[in-house]
Structure formats: C-alpha cells, structure tokens
Design an enzyme around this catalytic site. Structure first.
Site, mmCIF file in Angstrom:
data_model
loop_
_atom_site.group_PDB
_atom_site.id
_atom_site.type_symbol
_atom_site.label_atom_id
_atom_site.label_comp_id
_atom_site.label_asym_id
_atom_site.label_seq_id
_atom_site.Cartn_x
_atom_site.Cartn_y
_atom_site.Cartn_z
ATOM 1 N N SER A 110 11.931 -18.615 7.278
ATOM 2 C CA SER A 110 10.496 -18.486 7.096
ATOM 3 C C SER A 110 9.760 -19.809 7.377
ATOM 4 O O SER A 110 9.940 -20.415 8.426
ATOM 5 C CB SER A 110 10.223 -17.969 5.674
ATOM 6 O OG SER A 110 8.906 -17.535 5.541
ATOM 7 N N ASP A 160 10.154 -7.125 10.182
ATOM 8 C CA ASP A 160 9.632 -8.189 9.317
ATOM 9 C C ASP A 160 8.103 -8.120 9.346
ATOM 10 O O ASP A 160 7.482 -8.382 10.376
ATOM 11 C CB ASP A 160 10.116 -9.553 9.827
ATOM 12 C CG ASP A 160 9.739 -10.704 8.911
ATOM 13 O OD1 ASP A 160 8.805 -10.551 8.112
ATOM 14 O OD2 ASP A 160 10.386 -11.762 9.012
ATOM 15 N N HIS A 183 12.041 -9.289 5.870
ATOM 16 C CA HIS A 183 11.946 -10.761 5.881
ATOM 17 C C HIS A 183 12.946 -11.379 4.916
ATOM 18 O O HIS A 183 13.699 -12.288 5.280
ATOM 19 C CB HIS A 183 10.521 -11.182 5.526
ATOM 20 C CG HIS A 183 10.273 -12.646 5.670
ATOM 21 N ND1 HIS A 183 10.322 -13.303 6.888
ATOM 22 C CD2 HIS A 183 9.973 -13.603 4.752
ATOM 23 C CE1 HIS A 183 10.058 -14.587 6.712
ATOM 24 N NE2 HIS A 183 9.853 -14.792 5.419
#
Length: 202
Positions: A110, A160, A183
């Site tokens: 991320s 995601d 995610h």
C-alpha cells in the site's frame, strides 16, 4: 495564519529530529551474516510491522532465515513521506550494518510502496536496494517510473478497491495483475506469496 504555518513547520521538524534521536529498528537483532539478501518489509496506512507475519512465515518455509527477514514499524501511520522515508533509511542502514549485506530487498504494501520509492529516490536508497516488490502499492503518489538500476515488481489486484491498479503500475517495472484478492488480502494470499518468492529469486 502565518503563526499556524510556523508552528506546523516547527512540529514537523521536531518529529523529524526525534526520529534521528530515538528511532530504534523494531526487528533488527544482533549482527549475523546472511546467505540471502535481507528483506525489509514496509507497511501501509494504519499498519504495523506485524502485517507481514504470514508472508514472513511463508518465506521461512521456503528457506529464508529469521535474520534475513525484517519488518519496520513506521513512525507515521498516515504515510508522511518525509518522516517515513527517513525512518526507512535508518532501518535499512541498521539492517545492512547488522547483517553485513551490501543491499536489501524491500517488500512494501500500500502506502509503504510510495514511502519506499521516496526513500529510494530522495534518501540515498538507490545504492542500498537491490529489488523492490510492492503489493497494492500507492506507487504513483511518488513516481510513475521504476527506479533506475533496481529490479522492481508491482503486484496488484483488479479486486483492490482501496488502491486501484493504475496507482500501482510503474513504467519499467514488472507489473503483475491478479484477480479476486482484496487490498488487505494481498498480505495473506498464497498466489501473492509465490509471486514475492519468484521476484526475490530473479
């Protein structure tokens, strides 16, 4: 307004200074030579060094030793580029010092992807990172291009909905799209683990 901006800048400076003085890598133990290039894991927003427990367990099952796997707990859970990239720099330097390796590989999730790229591009990381692997990385918040001289793999999912694939893709990287993984699921998926292992062994 000027006073508010001044105090905001002063606070940022104080936080940055405190990192240099007080930052202690959470996962680096006594000096031990390694046979593989050490892996440094960098978490995303609101995350922690514990986010990579399953990936680390998988890599240990594939031949990586404990002293080759290190996860950082970043000072800014909101992804502050300057603060986190400075922390990554100090952590990587410590891993290199403790292991005797000349470089590390980074696996980032991320916002950790953006923070790691910022470290590589702005904090001297280009000479200390051999491979960069991002998982749903918010990479384009820092750059659209893979850093020169570093083998970069961007793994992302069409499922995601937090970091969309276009934010993860980098020109010059090995961009790998998978399906059906969320995610957060990127941190605990067997297919992703295999892709990480392949990228580390290239």
């Amino acid at each position: 307004m000027k006073k508010v901006k001044f105090y905001s800048m002063l606070l940022s400076f104080a936080m940055l200074f405190s990192i240099f003085i007080n930052f202690q890598p959470s996962d680096v133990s006594a000096a031990t030579a390694t046979s593989k290039t050490p892996v440094v894991f960098v978490h995303g927003l609101t995350g922690s060094d514990t986010n990579f427990a399953l990936i680390k367990r998988y890599l240990r099952s594939q031949g990586w030793a404990d002293n080759e796997l290190y996860a950082i707990d970043l000072p800014s859970k909101q992804g502050h580029q300057e603060l986190n990239s400075t922390a990554i720099k100090l952590f990587v330097d410590d891993v290199i010092s403790k292991t005797g390796s000349s470089k590390v590989n980074i696996v980032a999730h991320s916002m950790g992807g953006a923070n790691s790229l910022y470290y590589i591009l702005n904090k001297g990381g280009s000479s200390k990172v051999e491979k960069l692997i991002t998982l749903g990385g918010a990479n384009r918040l820092t750059t659209n291009y893979a850093p020169e001289g570093i083998k970069t793999t961007s793994i992302y999912s069409s499922s995601d909905y937090i970091v969309r694939p276009y934010l993860s893709m980098l020109y010059g990287a090995n961009n790998i799209e998978i399906r059906g993984v969320s995610h957060i699921g990127l941190l605990s998926n067997y297919q992703v683990n295999n892709l990480i292992k392949s990228a580390l062994e290239e």
